[in-house]
Structure formats: structure tokens, C-alpha cells
Design a protein around this motif. Structure first.
Motif, mmCIF file in Angstrom:
data_model
loop_
_atom_site.group_PDB
_atom_site.id
_atom_site.type_symbol
_atom_site.label_atom_id
_atom_site.label_comp_id
_atom_site.label_asym_id
_atom_site.label_seq_id
_atom_site.Cartn_x
_atom_site.Cartn_y
_atom_site.Cartn_z
ATOM 1 N N VAL A 175 -2.121 1.884 -4.863
ATOM 2 C CA VAL A 175 -1.634 3.252 -4.752
ATOM 3 C C VAL A 175 -2.792 4.214 -4.501
ATOM 4 O O VAL A 175 -3.737 4.265 -5.288
ATOM 5 C CB VAL A 175 -0.891 3.685 -6.038
ATOM 6 N N GLN A 176 -2.684 4.957 -3.420
ATOM 7 C CA GLN A 176 -3.610 6.062 -3.193
ATOM 8 C C GLN A 176 -2.881 7.334 -3.602
ATOM 9 O O GLN A 176 -1.859 7.688 -3.023
ATOM 10 C CB GLN A 176 -4.053 6.153 -1.739
ATOM 11 N N GLN A 236 0.860 -1.186 0.000
ATOM 12 C CA GLN A 236 0.000 0.000 0.000
ATOM 13 C C GLN A 236 0.895 1.236 0.000
ATOM 14 O O GLN A 236 1.664 1.454 0.934
ATOM 15 C CB GLN A 236 -0.912 0.003 1.237
ATOM 16 N N ILE A 237 0.805 2.023 -1.068
ATOM 17 C CA ILE A 237 1.631 3.217 -1.248
ATOM 18 C C ILE A 237 0.735 4.457 -1.231
ATOM 19 O O ILE A 237 -0.327 4.461 -1.855
ATOM 20 C CB ILE A 237 2.368 3.180 -2.609
ATOM 21 N N PRO A 286 -0.083 -1.699 -14.036
ATOM 22 C CA PRO A 286 0.168 -2.775 -13.069
ATOM 23 C C PRO A 286 -0.409 -2.512 -11.676
ATOM 24 O O PRO A 286 -0.429 -3.404 -10.840
ATOM 25 C CB PRO A 286 1.696 -2.856 -12.989
ATOM 26 N N HIS A 287 -0.893 -1.305 -11.444
ATOM 27 C CA HIS A 287 -1.274 -0.904 -10.092
ATOM 28 C C HIS A 287 -2.789 -0.809 -9.905
ATOM 29 O O HIS A 287 -3.539 -0.618 -10.855
ATOM 30 C CB HIS A 287 -0.651 0.461 -9.762
ATOM 31 N N LYS A 288 -3.198 -0.924 -8.656
ATOM 32 C CA LYS A 288 -4.582 -0.655 -8.265
ATOM 33 C C LYS A 288 -4.573 0.779 -7.734
ATOM 34 O O LYS A 288 -3.871 1.073 -6.759
ATOM 35 C CB LYS A 288 -5.011 -1.643 -7.181
ATOM 36 N N ILE A 289 -5.332 1.669 -8.365
ATOM 37 C CA ILE A 289 -5.196 3.096 -8.068
ATOM 38 C C ILE A 289 -6.517 3.720 -7.660
ATOM 39 O O ILE A 289 -7.567 3.440 -8.245
ATOM 40 C CB ILE A 289 -4.625 3.836 -9.294
ATOM 41 N N TYR A 290 -6.420 4.579 -6.655
ATOM 42 C CA TYR A 290 -7.530 5.445 -6.280
ATOM 43 C C TYR A 290 -6.941 6.832 -6.034
ATOM 44 O O TYR A 290 -5.898 6.958 -5.391
ATOM 45 C CB TYR A 290 -8.239 4.949 -5.017
ATOM 46 N N ALA A 291 -7.598 7.850 -6.547
ATOM 47 C CA ALA A 291 -7.128 9.220 -6.348
ATOM 48 C C ALA A 291 -8.032 9.941 -5.352
ATOM 49 O O ALA A 291 -9.252 9.792 -5.386
ATOM 50 C CB ALA A 291 -7.089 9.966 -7.672
ATOM 51 N N LYS A 292 -7.399 10.708 -4.477
ATOM 52 C CA LYS A 292 -8.114 11.442 -3.429
ATOM 53 C C LYS A 292 -7.713 12.915 -3.492
ATOM 54 O O LYS A 292 -6.532 13.239 -3.576
ATOM 55 C CB LYS A 292 -7.740 10.856 -2.061
ATOM 56 N N GLY A 296 5.875 9.530 -10.240
ATOM 57 C CA GLY A 296 5.777 8.754 -9.004
ATOM 58 C C GLY A 296 5.463 7.297 -9.289
ATOM 59 O O GLY A 296 6.065 6.389 -8.710
ATOM 60 N N LEU A 297 4.525 7.057 -10.203
ATOM 61 C CA LEU A 297 4.173 5.676 -10.564
ATOM 62 C C LEU A 297 5.338 4.967 -11.251
ATOM 63 O O LEU A 297 5.571 3.788 -11.024
ATOM 64 C CB LEU A 297 2.934 5.658 -11.465
ATOM 65 N N LYS A 298 6.085 5.693 -12.075
ATOM 66 C CA LYS A 298 7.248 5.108 -12.754
ATOM 67 C C LYS A 298 8.303 4.633 -11.754
ATOM 68 O O LYS A 298 9.056 3.700 -12.038
ATOM 69 C CB LYS A 298 7.895 6.134 -13.688
ATOM 70 N N ALA A 299 8.357 5.282 -10.605
ATOM 71 C CA ALA A 299 9.379 4.951 -9.604
ATOM 72 C C ALA A 299 9.062 3.660 -8.845
ATOM 73 O O ALA A 299 9.938 3.110 -8.178
ATOM 74 C CB ALA A 299 9.544 6.111 -8.618
ATOM 75 N N LEU A 300 7.827 3.179 -8.943
ATOM 76 C CA LEU A 300 7.451 1.948 -8.240
ATOM 77 C C LEU A 300 8.001 0.741 -8.983
ATOM 78 O O LEU A 300 7.878 0.647 -10.201
ATOM 79 C CB LEU A 300 5.930 1.861 -8.102
ATOM 80 N N LYS A 301 8.588 -0.186 -8.244
ATOM 81 C CA LYS A 301 9.293 -1.305 -8.859
ATOM 82 C C LYS A 301 8.455 -2.578 -8.973
ATOM 83 O O LYS A 301 8.898 -3.568 -9.536
ATOM 84 C CB LYS A 301 10.569 -1.590 -8.073
#
Length: 146
Positions: A64-65, A3-4, A112-118, A54-59
Motif C-alpha cells: 500500500v502506498q 499494489q494499492i 498485514p500490509h507493506k506500507i509506504y507513505a508519500k 482505508g486499510l480496514k477496507a482491504l480484504k
């Protein structure tokens, strides 16, 4: 799945003009700061670019919130993006979507990510949002001086 929290902000001096983005990735009590920018850009472009970088930096794939004071970015991710893709990058008014290249890049790096924006209110004392604002403005000001 990790969880990021991805905090991000963008700034443009002139809109268009020199701009910067600032992003903080937070995981398990640890933080990583990122920033960058462009000489001729807009505020909305920098807001979105910060999220992309920021997303590019995730390995690895993460949950991701994204926390941003940009309603353009938050609504784009949570509400508008699916319709834009379905309507061949046209908005509700049948006009071409602005910053389509950045939105397409966002789609690619977000896969590749599960994303929610707040959304958070900007300049209201939110610690991470304030720090991202400083990172973005500092980078933009540095570009302006060059």
C-alpha cells in the motif's frame, strides 16, 4: 501482492469541531471512495482516521502506498512511529504522543500490509487529493448541519 494506492484527506470545522475524512482506494484502474467523520474531532485525527478506514477496507495483505497532504500522517508513519512505540508512546520531548489510540489502531490494521507513505502538496491540483478533500469537507459540513 496487490499494489494499492490509498489517497486520503481529513477536515475539521473548528479544530476541534465537526470533522470528516475522505479516502480513495485505487487498484488496477478501479477506484473505491470511502468517507466518514465525527462530531467533535481535530484535523489530524481525521487525517489519520481516513488512512485507518482505508486499510480496514482491504480484504487481503497488500503493498500500500498511502498518499496524503498531511505531513503529520506521512512523517508519523515513515519516521516517528517506531520511536514512539520504542519509547512507550512518548515523543522526542518525552511528552505523551497525541492521538495515541488512533496510532495504535493504525498499527493494528497496518500489520498485514507493506506500507509506504508519500506526501503531496495539498490544494495544488492533485486529482485524488482534491477529491478526498471534497469528500472529507462535505461529510464535516453535513455533521455541522445536523
Amino acid at each position: 501482492m496487490k499494489q494499492i494506492n490509498l489517497y486520503s484527506d481529513g477536515s475539521s470545522l473548528g479544530n476541534p469541531g465537526p470533522g470528516g475524512w475522505g479516502t480513495i482506494l485505487e487498484y488496477n484502474g478501479k477506484e473505491k471512495e470511502l468517507c466518514g467523520g465525527q462530531l467533535d474531532t481535530t484535523n489530524n485525527q481525521m487525517e489519520l482516521k481516513g488512512v485507518i478506514e482505508g486499510l480496514k477496507a482491504l480484504k487481503e495483505p497488500c503493498s500500500v502506498q498511502i498518499i496524503s497532504d498531511s505531513s503529520y500522517v506521512v512523517k508519523g508513519i515513515n519516521e516517528w512511529l517506531a520511536g514512539w512505540v520504542r519509547n512507550n508512546w512518548r515523543n522526542a520531548s518525552k511528552k505523551p504522543v497525541k492521538n495515541v489510540e488512533l496510532w495504535q489502531e493504525y498499527l493494528e490494521v497496518s500489520k498485514p500490509h507493506k506500507i509506504y507513505a508519500k506526501w503531496v502538496k495539498g490544494h495544488a491540483g492533485h486529482e485524488h487529493n482534491e477529491r478526498c478533500d471534497i469528500l472529507a469537507r462535505t461529510f464535516a459540513e453535513k455533521l455541522k448541519e445536523e
